[in-house]
Design a protein around this motif. Structure first.
Motif, PDB file in Angstrom:
ATOM      1  N   ALA A 102       0.661  -1.259   0.055  1.00 50.54           N
ATOM      2  CA  ALA A 102      -0.034   0.101   0.234  1.00 50.54           C
ATOM      3  C   ALA A 102       0.827   1.276   0.087  1.00 50.54           C
ATOM      4  CB  ALA A 102      -1.069  -0.008   1.156  1.00 50.54           C
ATOM      5  N   ALA A 103       1.875   1.225   0.874  1.00 47.31           N
ATOM      6  CA  ALA A 103       2.832   2.558   0.797  1.00 47.31           C
ATOM      7  C   ALA A 103       3.635   2.448  -0.509  1.00 47.31           C
ATOM      8  CB  ALA A 103       4.015   2.177   1.969  1.00 47.31           C
ATOM      9  N   VAL A 104       4.047   1.304  -1.081  1.00 52.07           N
ATOM     10  CA  VAL A 104       4.513   1.545  -2.329  1.00 52.07           C
ATOM     11  C   VAL A 104       3.794   2.258  -3.445  1.00 52.07           C
ATOM     12  CG1 VAL A 104       5.708   0.442  -4.240  1.00 52.07           C
ATOM     13  CG2 VAL A 104       6.158  -0.417  -2.038  1.00 52.07           C
ATOM     14  N   ILE A 105       2.462   1.658  -3.603  1.00 52.85           N
ATOM     15  CA  ILE A 105       1.811   2.357  -4.378  1.00 52.85           C
ATOM     16  C   ILE A 105       1.407   3.884  -4.088  1.00 52.85           C
ATOM     17  CG2 ILE A 105      -0.821   2.141  -5.594  1.00 52.85           C
ATOM     18  CD1 ILE A 105      -0.270  -1.002  -4.702  1.00 52.85           C
ATOM     19  N   CYS A 106       1.123   4.214  -2.866  1.00 52.77           N
ATOM     20  CA  CYS A 106       0.909   5.453  -2.512  1.00 52.77           C
ATOM     21  C   CYS A 106       2.082   6.459  -2.925  1.00 52.77           C
ATOM     22  CB  CYS A 106       0.753   5.756  -0.770  1.00 52.77           C
ATOM     23  SG  CYS A 106      -0.874   5.029  -0.338  1.00 52.77           S
ATOM     24  N   ASP A 107       3.452   5.953  -2.693  1.00 52.44           N
ATOM     25  CA  ASP A 107       4.396   6.686  -3.165  1.00 52.44           C
ATOM     26  C   ASP A 107       4.610   6.882  -4.583  1.00 52.44           C
ATOM     27  OD1 ASP A 107       7.385   7.717  -2.876  1.00 52.44           O
ATOM     28  OD2 ASP A 107       7.870   5.778  -3.954  1.00 52.44           O
ATOM     29  N   VAL A 108       4.259   5.893  -5.375  1.00 56.61           N
ATOM     30  CA  VAL A 108       3.937   6.081  -6.919  1.00 56.61           C
ATOM     31  C   VAL A 108       3.114   7.115  -7.214  1.00 56.61           C
ATOM     32  CG1 VAL A 108       3.272   4.780  -8.926  1.00 56.61           C
ATOM     33  CG2 VAL A 108       4.948   3.786  -7.390  1.00 56.61           C
ATOM     34  N   VAL A 109       1.767   6.967  -6.441  1.00 54.77           N
ATOM     35  CA  VAL A 109       0.789   7.908  -6.719  1.00 54.77           C
ATOM     36  C   VAL A 109       1.359   9.386  -6.418  1.00 54.77           C
ATOM     37  CG1 VAL A 109      -1.416   8.587  -6.048  1.00 54.77           C
ATOM     38  CG2 VAL A 109      -1.075   6.554  -6.626  1.00 54.77           C
ATOM     39  N   VAL A 110       1.886   9.709  -5.293  1.00 54.52           N
ATOM     40  CA  VAL A 110       2.215  10.867  -4.925  1.00 54.52           C
ATOM     41  C   VAL A 110       3.323  11.567  -5.957  1.00 54.52           C
ATOM     42  CG1 VAL A 110       3.945  12.145  -3.103  1.00 54.52           C
ATOM     43  CG2 VAL A 110       1.747  10.362  -2.458  1.00 54.52           C
ATOM     44  N   SER A 111       4.147  10.492  -6.417  1.00 55.51           N
ATOM     45  CA  SER A 111       5.265  11.264  -7.476  1.00 55.51           C
ATOM     46  C   SER A 111       4.645  11.564  -8.740  1.00 55.51           C
ATOM     47  CB  SER A 111       6.418  10.157  -7.594  1.00 55.51           C
ATOM     48  OG  SER A 111       7.083   9.781  -6.591  1.00 55.51           O
ATOM     49  N   MET A 112       3.728  10.758  -8.945  1.00 58.23           N
ATOM     50  CA  MET A 112       3.234  10.769 -10.447  1.00 58.23           C
ATOM     51  C   MET A 112       2.381  12.325 -10.286  1.00 58.23           C
ATOM     52  SD  MET A 112       2.117   7.026 -11.801  1.00 58.23           S
ATOM     53  CE  MET A 112       1.636   7.183 -13.369  1.00 58.23           C
ATOM     54  N   GLY A 113       1.341  12.260  -9.297  1.00 56.24           N
ATOM     55  CA  GLY A 113       0.492  13.322  -9.157  1.00 56.24           C
ATOM     56  C   GLY A 113       1.205  14.756  -8.811  1.00 56.24           C
ATOM     57  N   VAL A 123      -3.297   8.250 -13.243  1.00 52.49           N
ATOM     58  CA  VAL A 123      -2.723   8.508 -11.831  1.00 52.49           C
ATOM     59  C   VAL A 123      -4.007   8.479 -10.649  1.00 52.49           C
ATOM     60  CG1 VAL A 123      -1.639  10.210 -10.350  1.00 52.49           C
ATOM     61  CG2 VAL A 123      -1.101  10.276 -12.521  1.00 52.49           C
ATOM     62  N   PHE A 172       2.709   0.869   7.432  1.00 53.04           N
ATOM     63  CA  PHE A 172       2.529   1.551   6.333  1.00 53.04           C
ATOM     64  C   PHE A 172       3.364   2.977   6.488  1.00 53.04           C
ATOM     65  CE2 PHE A 172       0.185   5.454   4.464  1.00 53.04           C
ATOM     66  CZ  PHE A 172       0.054   4.839   3.149  1.00 53.04           C
ATOM     67  N   ILE A 199      -6.496  -0.822  -1.398  1.00 50.15           N
ATOM     68  CA  ILE A 199      -5.398  -1.672  -0.566  1.00 50.15           C
ATOM     69  C   ILE A 199      -5.388  -1.025   0.683  1.00 50.15           C
ATOM     70  CG2 ILE A 199      -3.117  -2.330  -0.660  1.00 50.15           C
ATOM     71  CD1 ILE A 199      -3.700  -2.647  -3.955  1.00 50.15           C
ATOM     72  N   VAL A 200      -5.045   0.267   0.718  1.00 48.58           N
ATOM     73  CA  VAL A 200      -4.880   0.823   2.103  1.00 48.58           C
ATOM     74  C   VAL A 200      -5.968   0.591   3.147  1.00 48.58           C
ATOM     75  CG1 VAL A 200      -4.773   2.974   3.291  1.00 48.58           C
ATOM     76  CG2 VAL A 200      -3.550   2.525   0.989  1.00 48.58           C
ATOM     77  N   LEU A 206      10.437   5.339   1.747  1.00 52.02           N
ATOM     78  CA  LEU A 206      10.371   5.359   0.353  1.00 52.02           C
ATOM     79  C   LEU A 206      10.404   6.644  -0.108  1.00 52.02           C
ATOM     80  CD1 LEU A 206       7.263   2.957  -0.405  1.00 52.02           C
ATOM     81  CD2 LEU A 206       9.531   2.717  -1.375  1.00 52.02           C
ATOM     82  N   ARG A 207       9.485   7.863   0.608  1.00 53.63           N
ATOM     83  CA  ARG A 207       9.691   9.266   0.117  1.00 53.63           C
ATOM     84  C   ARG A 207      11.049   9.779   0.617  1.00 53.63           C
ATOM     85  NH1 ARG A 207       6.757  10.345  -3.466  1.00 53.63           N
ATOM     86  NH2 ARG A 207       7.487  12.268  -3.640  1.00 53.63           N
ATOM     87  N   PHE A 244       6.376   4.049   3.813  1.00 57.26           N
ATOM     88  CA  PHE A 244       5.958   5.333   3.160  1.00 57.26           C
ATOM     89  C   PHE A 244       7.157   6.362   3.477  1.00 57.26           C
ATOM     90  CE2 PHE A 244       3.857   9.395   2.017  1.00 57.26           C
ATOM     91  CZ  PHE A 244       3.518   9.159   0.772  1.00 57.26           C
TER      92      PHE A 244
END
Lengths: 197, 187
Positions: free
Chosen positions: A128-139, B119, B155, B129-130, B162-163, B159
């Motif tokens: 879930a965190a990986v996808i959120c990270d991708v979404v934030v970067s793309m957004g 996006v 999570f 999924i969250v 990753l960031r 996150f």
């Protein structure tokens, strides 16, 4: 005649084996495969020029579906025509096909194991965190365009899909039409001003 | 006709996942989880997890997995074929146009125009999924007992990592798995 047949066979085999290896060792999918393909086909085997590889990458990115599959169709086609395309696609899908077939067979027993279950529970939060990270970067890239239309499209598509359960395909089709009209309009405006987009 | 359904379903996934990488997620969810019920939301998330750690595109992995479970090896072959069929046709057509006219800006422009929608759709799939991970009951509830706080913690940590450090997702997933095993079994 006989000699060229042998040569052809060897080319096919080389194409199959190099694409198979690329696919088997590319983890995470997506664009990761492009630099690896470049190294193999441009630098090692000299089957393609660097410029052409760049163009093929652009085409592969502009086509729906998995990037790795698209790129290998193009490279295979360039190297050995339609049969080349067929061979390299086969080599690209075989590794994930074999691995996932095995996983699918044992999935239920595997999933019922208590330790595996806990690991996967942790990994769910991780994914879930990986996808959120991708979404934030793309957004963020969309906001950086500093145009209002893309932001409206983004918010609209999210609302349509999350709150109204509107079919994903329909959302994509509508946005494709809007995107095409926008491109056409901007290209025309660009020509009038005598500069490229 | 299960084979026809598998083929058609993955054909649509192959045809409409534009933008590479995670773009296939919302389509797989819509077809496989919502429309046909071939996978639960948990299995869908497991497939993404597995895809992070094995080679190969997510759509191909999902096609093989779902096909095998629904109709054995033949099902896997049919689903995978359906998934790659549209790409093969379109990519060769585009290559033809490109070599003939040296111009695919209209196509590229349209795809760039699609980026915001892509996006948004990935965000929507990610959010489900969250929700699934945070609320074991499967629904958003506003009581503290309904929330899996361990998942929230993992999570947040994942996150942040990753960031801030841009770590390879494979390592983040491994870390999340180890943390899950350690914390859940201690509780």
């Amino acid at each position: 005649m006989e000699k060229s047949r042998v040569k052809e066979k060897r080319l096919y085999w080389k194409l199959f084996w190099s694409t198979f290896q690329l696919s088997a060792f590319t983890f995470g999918g997506g664009y990761v495969i492009v630099p690896l393909m470049r190294r193999k086909f441009v630098m090692n085997l000299h089957w393609l020029e660097d410029d052409e590889m760049l163009d093929l990458t652009a085409i592969a990115q502009s086509t729906p579906g998995a990037m790795a599959v698209n790129a290998s169709v193009l490279v295979g086609y360039r190297v050995a025509g339609l049969s080349g395309a067929f061979i390299s696609v086969l080599a690209t899908i075989l590794p994930p096909f074999l691995i996932l077939s095995v996983i699918a067979l044992f999935y239920t027993q595997f999933r019922d194991n208590w330790a595996v279950n806990l690991v996967l529970k942790g990994m769910q939060a991780g994914v879930a965190a990986v996808i959120c990270d991708v979404v934030v970067s793309m957004g963020w890239n969309i906001f950086k365009l500093r145009r209002i239309l893309p932001v409206i499209m983004m918010v609209g598509a999210f609302v349509a899909s999350w709150f109204f359960d509107i079919n994903v395909v329909l959302v994509i089709l509508i946005c494709a039409v809007v995107g095409a009209i926008d491109t056409w309009r901007r290209e025309r405006a660009g020509k009038k001003e005598g500069k490229k987009l | 006709m299960i084979f026809l359904e598998l083929f058609w379903s993955f054909f649509q996934i192959g045809l409409f996942s534009v933008g590479g990488g995670y773009a296939a997620l919302p389509l797989i969810q819509s077809q496989v989880v919502d429309t046909y019920g071939w996978m639960t939301m948990t299995e869908f998330t497991d497939i993404i997890t597995i895809s992070q750690m094995t080679p190969g595109p997510i759509a191909i992995n999902a096609a093989t997995f779902v096909g095998t479970r629904i109709a054995g090896p033949a099902g896997a072959a049919v689903a995978t074929l359906g998934c790659i069929f549209p790409s093969c046709i379109i990519v060769l057509t585009l290559a033809f146009i490109y070599y003939k006219y040296r111009n695919i800006t209209m196509v590229q422009g349209t795809l760039k125009g699609l980026q915001p929608a892509v996006v948004a759709l990935i965000a929507s799939a990610g959010l489900s999924i969250v929700v699934m991970s945070f609320f074991p009951a499967g629904e958003i509830a506003l009581s503290a007992q309904a929330v899996d706080w361990v998942a929230v913690g993992i999570f947040a940590a994942a996150f942040a990592v990753l960031r801030i450090w841009k770590v390879n997702p494979i390592w983040v997933m491994c870390g999340a798995g180890v943390a899950g095993l350690a914390v859940y079994s201690l509780l």
